[in-house]
Scaffold this motif. Sequence first.
Motif, PDB file in Angstrom:
ATOM      1  N   GLY A  83       0.806  -1.215   0.000  1.00 33.41           N
ATOM      2  CA  GLY A  83       0.000   0.000   0.000  1.00 33.41           C
ATOM      3  C   GLY A  83       0.837   1.262   0.000  1.00 33.41           C
ATOM      4  N   ILE A  84       0.330   2.287  -0.681  1.00 33.82           N
ATOM      5  CA  ILE A  84       0.969   3.600  -0.718  1.00 33.82           C
ATOM      6  C   ILE A  84      -0.089   4.646  -0.418  1.00 33.82           C
ATOM      7  N   ASP A  85       0.235   5.605   0.448  1.00 31.84           N
ATOM      8  CA  ASP A  85      -0.697   6.688   0.738  1.00 31.84           C
ATOM      9  C   ASP A  85       0.059   7.987   0.936  1.00 31.84           C
ATOM     10  N   LEU A  86      -0.599   9.085   0.602  1.00 29.55           N
ATOM     11  CA  LEU A  86      -0.014  10.412   0.741  1.00 29.55           C
ATOM     12  C   LEU A  86       0.188  10.790   2.205  1.00 29.55           C
ATOM     13  N   THR A 105       4.709   5.905   2.227  1.00 30.48           N
ATOM     14  CA  THR A 105       4.104   7.151   1.772  1.00 30.48           C
ATOM     15  C   THR A 105       4.477   7.422   0.317  1.00 30.48           C
ATOM     16  N   GLY A 106       3.574   8.113  -0.365  1.00 36.35           N
ATOM     17  CA  GLY A 106       3.820   8.471  -1.756  1.00 36.35           C
ATOM     18  C   GLY A 106       2.588   9.098  -2.371  1.00 36.35           C
ATOM     19  N   GLY A 107       2.783   9.816  -3.474  1.00 36.69           N
ATOM     20  CA  GLY A 107       1.686  10.494  -4.147  1.00 36.69           C
ATOM     21  C   GLY A 107       1.288   9.812  -5.436  1.00 36.69           C
ATOM     22  N   LEU A 111       4.873   8.017  -8.223  1.00 40.78           N
ATOM     23  CA  LEU A 111       5.036   6.773  -7.477  1.00 40.78           C
ATOM     24  C   LEU A 111       6.485   6.309  -7.538  1.00 40.78           C
ATOM     25  N   ASP A 112       6.999   5.865  -6.408  1.00 44.58           N
ATOM     26  CA  ASP A 112       8.371   5.356  -6.341  1.00 44.58           C
ATOM     27  C   ASP A 112       8.385   3.887  -6.746  1.00 44.58           C
ATOM     28  N   LEU A 113       8.012   3.657  -8.005  1.00 40.50           N
ATOM     29  CA  LEU A 113       7.928   2.301  -8.556  1.00 40.50           C
ATOM     30  C   LEU A 113       8.557   2.308  -9.947  1.00 40.50           C
ATOM     31  N   ALA A 114       9.183   1.202 -10.300  1.00 42.37           N
ATOM     32  CA  ALA A 114       9.828   1.108 -11.608  1.00 42.37           C
ATOM     33  C   ALA A 114       8.793   0.966 -12.718  1.00 42.37           C
ATOM     34  N   ASP A 115       9.189   1.312 -13.931  1.00 38.16           N
ATOM     35  CA  ASP A 115       8.320   1.164 -15.097  1.00 38.16           C
ATOM     36  C   ASP A 115       7.880  -0.289 -15.246  1.00 38.16           C
ATOM     37  N   PRO A 136      -5.263  13.334 -15.974  1.00 33.73           N
ATOM     38  CA  PRO A 136      -4.375  12.751 -16.984  1.00 33.73           C
ATOM     39  C   PRO A 136      -2.959  12.531 -16.477  1.00 33.73           C
ATOM     40  N   GLU A 137      -2.453  13.428 -15.635  1.00 32.56           N
ATOM     41  CA  GLU A 137      -1.122  13.262 -15.064  1.00 32.56           C
ATOM     42  C   GLU A 137      -1.067  12.016 -14.173  1.00 32.56           C
ATOM     43  N   VAL A 138      -2.113  11.810 -13.386  1.00 33.27           N
ATOM     44  CA  VAL A 138      -2.176  10.630 -12.523  1.00 33.27           C
ATOM     45  C   VAL A 138      -2.265   9.356 -13.356  1.00 33.27           C
TER      46      VAL A 138
END
Length: 249
Positions: A83-86, A105-107, A111-115, A136-138
């Motif tokens: 899970g990731i949450d702001l 934590t993350g927005g 996201l701190d995730l690889a492609d 669209p950015e999200v």
Amino acid sequence: MTEPLHQSEPLHVTQTRAAYDTVAADYASLLEGELARSPLDRALLGHFVELVGLEGGGPVVDVGCGPGRITGHLAALGLDVSGIDLSPGMVAQARHRHPQIDFRTGGLAALDLADGSVTGIVAWYSIIHTPPALLPEVFAELHRVIRPNGLLLLAFQAGGFSVRHEKAYGHEVSLEAHRHDPDQVTTQLADAGFRVTVRTERAPQDYEKTPQAFLLARRGASRDGTAIAESDGSLIQRGVPRVCGRSAR
């Protein structure tokens, strides 16, 4: 007015983080048993779990996970989920309630995730504080981290208008909630390289004031979404009629 924590951070992000940090403990307690009384929600989440299995499994991320109630449910159904949450306050609640699951934590838009590193993402009422023009950015960021033919499940309040909240869960807060237009969200997902395969809506119930929308989509092999599987092959088939859905993540 609340100033952004970082100069480059949009104000709505700062306000959302502050509000959920404020309400985290009460929010977690009040919504702890919500899924037990939401059979449609459980059916859609179960459908998502089955599709991940048909794709061979792999990591799944609950973005905007809050106190981890959906994350915990997905883990109980056998998914390799994190899970990731702001909100650090929400992440603390999630870690306390589900110590066996990884939360950080993350927005949504960074996201701190690889492609292409995850098989699926669940964003359960996670986009409701993102202005429509910024979705669209999200969705581009979600497209980046989901592997080709991977899955995205969205839940959100429908309506096409915004509401300002100054009080929530017994606390004073200051944030805006957006009731997104499902047609617009579907178009934005397509523009980002997703193809919606299931669209379900339910009427308001209990304390809800607006319809609830649920979209399941697949990531294309290319940005235009041309190479996407034609069938989900499971419980709910593409083209299911809209159902006449709870506004908590």
